[in-house]
Design a protein around this motif. Sequence first.
Motif, short mmCIF file in Angstrom:
data_model
loop_
_atom_site.label_atom_id
_atom_site.label_comp_id
_atom_site.label_asym_id
_atom_site.label_seq_id
_atom_site.Cartn_x
_atom_site.Cartn_y
_atom_site.Cartn_z
N SER A 175 0.63 -1.21 0.16
CA SER A 175 -0.04 0.15 0.19
C SER A 175 0.79 1.23 -0.03
O SER A 175 0.50 2.22 -0.18
N GLY A 176 2.24 1.11 0.37
CA GLY A 176 3.12 2.53 0.19
C GLY A 176 4.31 1.85 0.65
O GLY A 176 4.51 0.44 1.06
N PRO A 177 5.41 2.85 0.77
CA PRO A 177 6.71 2.32 1.19
C PRO A 177 6.78 1.70 2.36
O PRO A 177 7.82 0.84 2.51
N ALA A 178 6.19 2.25 3.53
CA ALA A 178 6.40 1.48 4.76
C ALA A 178 5.76 -0.04 4.90
O ALA A 178 6.47 -0.61 5.35
N ASP A 179 4.70 -0.06 4.21
CA ASP A 179 4.28 -1.56 3.82
C ASP A 179 5.39 -2.21 3.38
O ASP A 179 5.42 -3.50 3.53
N ALA A 180 5.73 -1.91 2.10
CA ALA A 180 6.48 -2.57 1.63
C ALA A 180 8.00 -3.09 2.32
O ALA A 180 8.38 -4.16 2.22
N LEU A 181 8.51 -2.15 2.94
CA LEU A 181 9.52 -2.39 3.69
C LEU A 181 9.45 -3.10 4.91
O LEU A 181 10.32 -4.08 5.53
N SER A 182 8.26 -3.31 5.61
CA SER A 182 7.57 -4.13 6.45
C SER A 182 7.81 -5.69 6.18
O SER A 182 8.22 -6.35 6.68
N SER A 183 7.27 -5.86 4.88
CA SER A 183 7.33 -6.97 4.33
C SER A 183 8.71 -7.57 3.92
O SER A 183 9.00 -8.83 4.27
N VAL A 184 9.70 -6.74 3.49
CA VAL A 184 11.10 -7.10 3.08
C VAL A 184 11.30 -7.69 4.52
O VAL A 184 12.20 -8.60 4.60
N ASN A 185 11.16 -6.73 5.88
CA ASN A 185 11.92 -7.14 7.09
C ASN A 185 11.46 -8.45 7.54
O ASN A 185 12.04 -9.17 7.98
N ALA A 186 10.08 -8.84 7.16
CA ALA A 186 9.56 -10.07 7.60
C ALA A 186 10.30 -10.97 7.03
O ALA A 186 10.69 -12.31 7.54
#
Length: 538
Positions: A381-392
């Motif tokens: 949905s946005g940059p923060a959501d994308a990086l949260s998935s990368v972190n997981a």
Amino acid sequence: MAQASLDVTDQLGRRIVQIEKDPFVIGRRVTSDLHLPSGEVSRDHAEIASAGDGFELRDLGSRYGTFVNGEEVKTHRLTHGDRVKLGRSGGVELVFLLADAPAEDTRSVSAVGEMHHVAVLLEGLRALSSGRVLDDVLALVMDSAISVGGAERGFIMLAGEDNVLEFKVGRSRDRVTLPGNSFKTSRKIPEEVFRTGQARIEADLLEGDLAAQHMGTVALGIRNVLCVPLRLVRYVESVESTAEDRRVGVLYLDSREKGTLLSEGTRATLETLAAEAAVAIDNAQLYRAALEKARLDQEMATAAEIQQALLPTRNRAGGFFDAAAEMLACRSIGGDFFEYVDLANGGFGFALGDVSGKGPPAALLGALLQGNLAAQTTIASGPADALSSVNAALIRRAIAARFVTLFYAVLSPDGQLTFCNAGHNPPFLVGRTGVRRLETGGMPLGLFEGTPLEEETVTMEPGDFVVTFSDGVSEAFNPDGEEFEDARILESIEGAPARDAQTQLEHLFSSVKTFTAGTAQNDDITVLVVSYRGLSSE
């Protein structure tokens, strides 16, 4: 009739054999009076028989012939000092000796055997000087040493990095390689020779208390041993320098029968061979290391090409933006990466990441993250959501002591810039009204599960641009140990001749290069610049 003998030199070494039978049969047959296990010696090759008050040599129909003083013969009346060769290659040489011959004749004849040592030595040294690899050098050294010493077998042990001797090659007198697991002998003598640097000769291991000390060797029937150190001596050109003198291993020979293994001439010849062999072995090891390094360098060059191919095109241009990026690895391959993403809503995504560490491990993880980020941006949905998935995804792989700092932003055609900074160096947003740092985000990725990440949206005006960089830029050192730091990045930005992405990129790289002149690069250097043109330029 005078007592006669033969000075025998063959693959068994040099020895004196008395002629005590009439006729005295010479051949490859085990029951021969002189048994010569050579390929050019026939089973019943020749015989020496009494003839009046002397001796006569008779060829017994040998396949490769009998030669006296260089001439092939069928029968020949022998005189003191006659040199007899069985076969054409000269693998076996016999010198006929009479006990009542003048002393000076005896001395000249004995020199023939010594010349055989010299010939073998010279042949070995010539071969050692050629560009052979280590295994060939070791086999050559052993074959030459066994030929000189008349030993039945031998081996070479070389010192490893911990200075412990390791078995490298074993050979028998018939040039057969003996594997280390079947080459049984005591390590006491080799280790003592390596430790002291002094050659060791044992004439008979059954004498005195030697048998108790070397029970394993004696059990094999071994009685005679010669072991010499492989000492590397490299001379230097200047008087002030010290010559390198170190032991690299040992050369060991043993035998169950007495040949020339125990003579002083053999020992001197073998020590000369060992000195040259040590240099040849060292050169071969250096050559092998150079080949291995060349192979690794080629593999790293290929990996660098693949890594560069995985990165997007350096320059990108759209209806409302232009972008330029470059990654200069500290080593062949690096842990920095950048990525461009064309989003379905018309936005342009761009990212720059820096994996902890350097070299292949960081590059592999960087390639993984680059692919994972590209996949997440299409559904997030946005940059923060994308990086949260990368972190997981990074946490699930549980790669110890590995994390990544990552900046990801999306630029919309209307100039809206939404970004998330996961522990990365805050980029510079340069506008007509001033400069600000893009810091909103959270911690680096890969450290903790569920790390909270935030995003922020700012508005860019036509002519504004974002300069994103890795810490290899801000932490670049000059010869005085000073860091480039963020202030010099800002000076480079303000001093660039134009505000477009490519000009800003080139000027920043040029500034870093000038600052660090004469200093080795200590980290990957990556810069990504995105300039907003505005809707009017579509």
